[in-house]
Design an enzyme around this catalytic site. Structure first.
Site, mmCIF file in Angstrom:
data_model
loop_
_atom_site.group_PDB
_atom_site.id
_atom_site.type_symbol
_atom_site.label_atom_id
_atom_site.label_comp_id
_atom_site.label_asym_id
_atom_site.label_seq_id
_atom_site.Cartn_x
_atom_site.Cartn_y
_atom_site.Cartn_z
ATOM 1 C CG HIS A 260 -1.805 1.177 1.332
ATOM 2 N ND1 HIS A 260 -2.889 1.339 0.495
ATOM 3 C CD2 HIS A 260 -1.791 2.260 2.139
ATOM 4 C CE1 HIS A 260 -3.507 2.467 0.802
ATOM 5 N NE2 HIS A 260 -2.851 3.043 1.805
ATOM 6 C CG ASP A 262 -0.934 6.394 2.175
ATOM 7 O OD1 ASP A 262 -1.966 5.811 1.823
ATOM 8 O OD2 ASP A 262 -0.517 6.378 3.346
ATOM 9 C CG ASP A 372 -5.353 3.643 5.027
ATOM 10 O OD1 ASP A 372 -5.920 3.588 6.123
ATOM 11 O OD2 ASP A 372 -4.360 4.362 4.814
ATOM 12 C CG HIS A 577 -6.885 7.084 1.220
ATOM 13 N ND1 HIS A 577 -6.617 6.110 0.290
ATOM 14 C CD2 HIS A 577 -5.934 6.959 2.168
ATOM 15 C CE1 HIS A 577 -5.559 5.424 0.665
ATOM 16 N NE2 HIS A 577 -5.117 5.922 1.808
#
Length: 1033
Positions: A260, A262, A372, A577
């Site tokens: 993951h 970001d 997330d 997000h």
């Protein structure tokens, strides 16, 4: 004869085994101390510092200076390039040779012009393998470059992870040397680690735990760290234990490598590009050595970045995607916020993502992947289904602060009744490390035991990237079918969800939104980002509609496909997000605001081009309406004569000249004896007190007072806002106990303008010695709501500014607009599920209604609401100090409105009024003979025409998207004056169903809608131009 004692003390045996592989104790005589053999210094090591992120080719042309291990470099966000010359000793023939590199920051190793390995201590990657088994044929003299980013895996927080970055941090290299790596030591250590963890995780109540304990103790007995020949005996004992298999009923864990990343958070967008490369090149290296390894990867934007900046790596990724091992997932441009983007933005996330994956890899994703984000809209299941996706994976609701979500595997039913199969990995993480602890949690925490016997476990370092390691793969391979643990299967999302579908008859269904009981401060934090998002969504909507109409009216007009895609992708990127929620560092905020400004600047030019093509040029002024209903509004004429206001009538999705029109009832503004101001327009009447609050709000036609007895509306209130940890993210329930009205008047309410078309009253309040609010209360002729144009100069710390309207309405539920619809939430706090929603999100409006009367609260860029009992509250500004120390500081402009109404909010056109507030009528120069013209209209009003755009990859065709907004089934008719030849139903990815032509009649296109259904049409029009420029329609 000597008999070896059989010891049964659990603690001593366990600790003995732990110390045998400890990196802190007894490394002079334990196994861990033998992991590395001989070492050899680098031939030379030199450095070059760059304030910018540059390519290897640029770096190679720079002047490098000698570097000594331990020297510091920096500051934060710079890049230090190292050039290392290596000479491998001839006597190391047959050995596994590594470059051992321990440093601060994140690094990429470059060799022979190619990126070959990511390095980071935080991600347990501290060596680069030069040779698995050195031979004479391999080069012994090697030059490598190490690109060192002056930031850690989680940015550079000053004192804590989420603290604002320390701009002056210094970094260093602690180790840089050649070493012999003893692979057989690593393999035996992994055996020890897994057995020790089985002892600890299964606990004293399990027989299997004791079997592991005595096995690992015997392994210590037979192992001599100084004698590698003793290792095989110990490994045989471990293998005997691991090969004792499970029964057929054991739970199966589908293990998938994951990383993951970001797209921006505690680091800027630009650094994410390098994070992707560092992580993915390591994944490719692992795939070459582990033929069963499968890796899942989301976010088309990140693939596009790697394609542009690392074409060689992208080519390798394509090969492994084709082999089914590097698996794109999610189907979206980025992993966006699940609450704040508009419905159309969510559609575009999937459209841009799926089209990219299809174009580059020849596939589309079958699962939505959003592990997330901070809550999930109730319209997501319908949007997923419309984009060819029936499966959903996330885990964020495990963060709920109050209530435990009751399922891990279930059907999620959306607002319109659409269902998707949903899975929350029971390990409650998207970055496990392949340890026994992760496996045991996956089984124990599964809330659907007996209903679902399969779960996902995602392994690899995440958030800041990093991804899986060889050690994680080795751990999982050891225990893939070991008694006492679940079965482990290296798997893919498609395989996993297929297994769930095959045995889904016992699964439960959750209906409605997936509300995260945490991070509800993100509905308000970084108000400028929220404003930029709403305004740019509006602008792109208008550009597409105006361009679509121009395409039909002017045969020379070129629809700006490429430029619109660039602007959409910038907007979608900012909906990541951690960006649109405001939970990012200041550098990211600056990037995001710059992107919004870019969209505004370039978008304004595109809009003007399309409007110029739509109408003939001239000295008159025309008005363009992008909404699907007629509008009768007061507008300000920018370049008009002394009378700058006009009441205009503009048809649905059409144009008209500005013409002098008188209101049915003029606006009247009167100063009363007590200094308050009375304002009325024939629809509503209000009294504004000297402090700017409303003493009365009266709906004239119903003869109803909207405000509570003894209370005032438009009351600004301040709260202390100190969360438990997540500063930019969280507002806690206890902040409600610190309410303080803003009462200090700097300039009392006074009449700013008194015109038959518009009256306004202005005042200024002091919030604190640092902050003020100035407001213009505006009443327009023939307008059913009052606007509050607001300017706040904000310089607070850990404070929360809201505005309250206590209304004379009693209802157990309030209604909030969401994507393509609305939903209700309780106004009471009966249960923990109710009071956990003390701060909720909504879009352009919220409404509180009882039978035959209600009040709506509208806004142009806010998302945080609270309706408790009869008090409607709009959240305006926060002041967190981490991870951005200057979050929300400065001058803010926003508008909200209050609208009392008779009947239901649907019949009172609350939805349409909220659109009107957000979508301004657009002025354009035109010829004086421009005739009133409407391209589209739709009836009844329950159906809203949301989008008109050129179809993807098809000239001469438009896509029209509509949704049922009132919450009931309806048959609607779409009318158009455009020369349509054919009409087809299509999905959200614009794929037509050739068996389902639309029902076209002389009156229009007939469409049937279920409650909150989104429908799209593909309209193919005649090539002949249908002119309106000359004034014909």
């Amino acid at each position: 004869m000597y008999h070896q004692p059989v010891l049964k003390n659990r603690r001593t045996l366990l600790e003995r085994a732990e110390k045998f592989i400890s990196d802190a104790y007894f490394t002079d005589c334990n196994l861990r101390g033998r992991l590395y053999g001989e070492s050899y210094p680098l031939e030379s090591l030199s450095q070059f510092m760059s304030p910018k992120r540059i390519t290897l080719m640029e770096a190679q042309t720079q002047s490098f200076t000698p570097y000594n291990v331990g020297d510091t470099f920096g500051p934060t966000w710079w890049t230090c390039w190292f050039k290392a010359t290596l000479n491998i000793p001839e006597c190391w023939r047959g050995k596994e040779v590594h470059v051992l590199w321990e440093s601060d920051g994140e690094a990429m190793v470059w060799r022979d012009g190619q990126a070959v390995q990511g390095l980071t201590k935080e991600g347990e990657k501290t060596s680069y393998i030069l040779s698995d088994c050195l031979t004479d044929k391999e080069p012994h003299s090697v030059t490598i470059y190490v690109e060192m980013a002056c930031n850690g895996l989680f940015g550079a927080g000053n004192g804590s992870m989420i603290a604002p970055p320390d701009p002056n941090r210094k970094f260093s290299v602690q180790k840089a040397e050649l070493v012999i790596f003893n692979r057989e030591v690593r393999e035996l250590m992994t055996d020890f680690e897994m057995l020790i963890d089985i002892v600890k995780e299964l606990g004293e109540g399990e027989q299997r735990s004791y079997q592991a304990l005595f096995t690992v103790n015997e392994m210590v007995n037979v192992s001599d760290p100084t004698d590698p020949s003793s290792f095989s005996g110990a490994r045989s004992l471990a293998q005997k234990f691991f090969s004792q298999h499970n029964g057929q009923s054991q739970h199966t864990v589908h293990a998938m490598g994951h990383c993951h990343i970001d797209s921006a958070w505690l680091w800027p967008y630009e650094e994410t590009i390098r994070k992707c490369a560092r992580s993915w090149v390591t994944v490719i290296h692992l795939m070459k050595k582990n033929p069963d390894f499968v890796f899942t990867c989301s976010q088309a934007q990140q693939f596009e970045w790697v394609k542009c900046w690392y074409p060689g790596l992208f080519s390798e990724v394509q090969q492994y995607i084709k082999a089914g091992r590097f698996i794109p997932v999610g189907g979206t441009w980025v992993e966006m916020d699940g609450n704040l983007p508009s419905g159309e933005s969510m559609v575009r996330q999937f459209l841009e993502g799926q089209l990219f994956f299809e174009q580059e890899f020849g596939m589309r994703c079958k699962e939505f992947w959003l592990p997330d984000t901070f809550g999930y809209s109730a319209q997501l299941p319908q949007i997923m289904q419309g984009c060819g996706i029936s499966n959903f994976l996330t885990q964020k609701l495990s963060w709920n602060l109050v209530n435990t979500f009751p399922h891990n595997t279930f059907f999620w039913e959306g607002l319109d009744g659409s269902k998707v199969l949903t899975h929350f990995p029971p390990g409650n993480s998207y970055e496990t490390k392949g340890k026994v602890e992760d496996l045991v949690k996956t089984v124990k925490q599964n809330k659907d035991k007996g209903r679902a016997n399969h779960s996902v476990m995602l392994f690899g370092f995440g958030d800041g990237g990093g991804g899986p390691t060889q050690l994680m793969l080795d751990r999982l391979k050891r225990v893939q079918d070991t008694d006492g643990l679940p079965k482990i299967r290296m798997s893919s999302p498609d395989t996993f969800f297929s297994q769930l579908w095959a045995d889904s008859h016992l699964l439960c269904t959750w209906a409605g939104e997936l509300f995260l009981e945490l991070h509800n401060g993100t509905y308000t934090t970084q108000a400028q980002i929220k404003r930029g998002n709403r305004q740019c969504e509006t602008l792109l909507h208008d550009i597409e509609i105006a361009s679509s109409l121009a395409l039909c009216q002017d045969t020379t007009f070129q629809y700006p496909v490429g430029r619109l895609r660039e602007l959409w992708r910038l907007l979608l990127l900012n909906q990541f997000h951690d960006v649109i929620p405001g939970s990012c560092i200041e550098m990211v905020v600056e990037d995001a605001l710059r992107y919004y400004e870019d969209i505004r600047r370039r978008g304004a030019a595109l809009l003007q081009d399309s409007l110029s093509a739509l109408v003939s040029k001239g000295d008159a002024t025309g008005v363009f309406n992008s909404l699907s209903w007629e509008r009768f509004e007061v507008i300000q004429i920018q370049d008009g004569p002394s009378n700058e206001l006009a009441l205009v009538q503009v048809p649905s999705i059409g144009v008209n000249l500005i013409q002098e029109t008188k209101p049915a009832t003029p606006v009247c503004v009167t100063v009363q004896e007590d200094g308050s101001v009375l304002m009325e327009n024939g629809i509503i009447r209000t009294v504004v007190k000297k402090d700017g609050t409303m003493a009365s709000l009266h709906l004239i036609s119903a003869n109803r007072e909207a405000l509570s007895v003894g209370c005032c509306g438009n009351q600004f209130v301040m709260f202390d806002d100190v969360p438990m940890y997540w500063d930019a993210w969280d507002v806690m329930d206890y902040h409600l106990q610190t309410r303080r009205p803003v009462v200090e008047v700097v300039q009392p309410a006074h009449v700013l303008s008194s015109h038959e078309l518009r009256g306004s009253v202005s005042f200024t309040l002091r919030i604190s010695d640092k902050s003020t609010v100035t407001q213009e209360i505006v009443m327009d002729a023939m307008c059913p709501y009052i606007k509050f144009n607001t300017q706040v100069n904000w310089a607070e710390s850990h404070k929360f500014l809201k505005v309250e309207f206590p209304v004379r309405v009693h209802s157990p539920n309030a209604t909030y607009e969401i994507q393509f619809g609305h939903l209700q939430r309780p106004t009471h706090r009966n249960t923990s599920w109710d009071w956990a929603r003390f701060e909720v999100w909504g879009h352009k409006w919220a409404d509180l209604s009882e039978h035959n009367f209600g009040v709506a609260l509208l806004n142009d860029c806010k998302y945080g609401y609270s309706v408790f009992k009869n008090t409607m509250t709009l959240s305006l500004l926060r002041a967190p100090k981490a991870p951005d120390a200057n979050a929300d500081m400065g001058c803010h402009h926003f508008t909200y409105a209050i609208m009392p109404h008779a009947g239901t909010f649907q019949d009172a056109a609350v939805i349409q009024c909220a659109y009107n507030l957000n979508f301004p009528l657009r002025l354009t120069p035109c010829s004086s003979d421009l005739a009133l013209w409407s391209a589209f209209s739709i009836s009844p009003a329950a159906v809203i025409l949301e989008t008109v755009k050129q179809a993807e990859g098809r000239k001469g065709a438009l896509v029209v998207r509509m949704y049922e907004a009132y919450g009931g089934g309806v048959t609607a008719t779409l009318h158009t004056t455009l020369p349509i030849r054919e009409a087809w139903h299509c999905d959200l990815l614009e794929q037509t169903d050739t068996t389902q032509p639309a029902c076209v009649t002389a009156d229009g296109i007939i469409l049937h809608f279920t409650p909150f259904q989104v429908r799209s049409l593909l309209l193919i029009f005649e090539t002949a131009s249908h002119q309106v420029k000359s004034g014909t329609s």
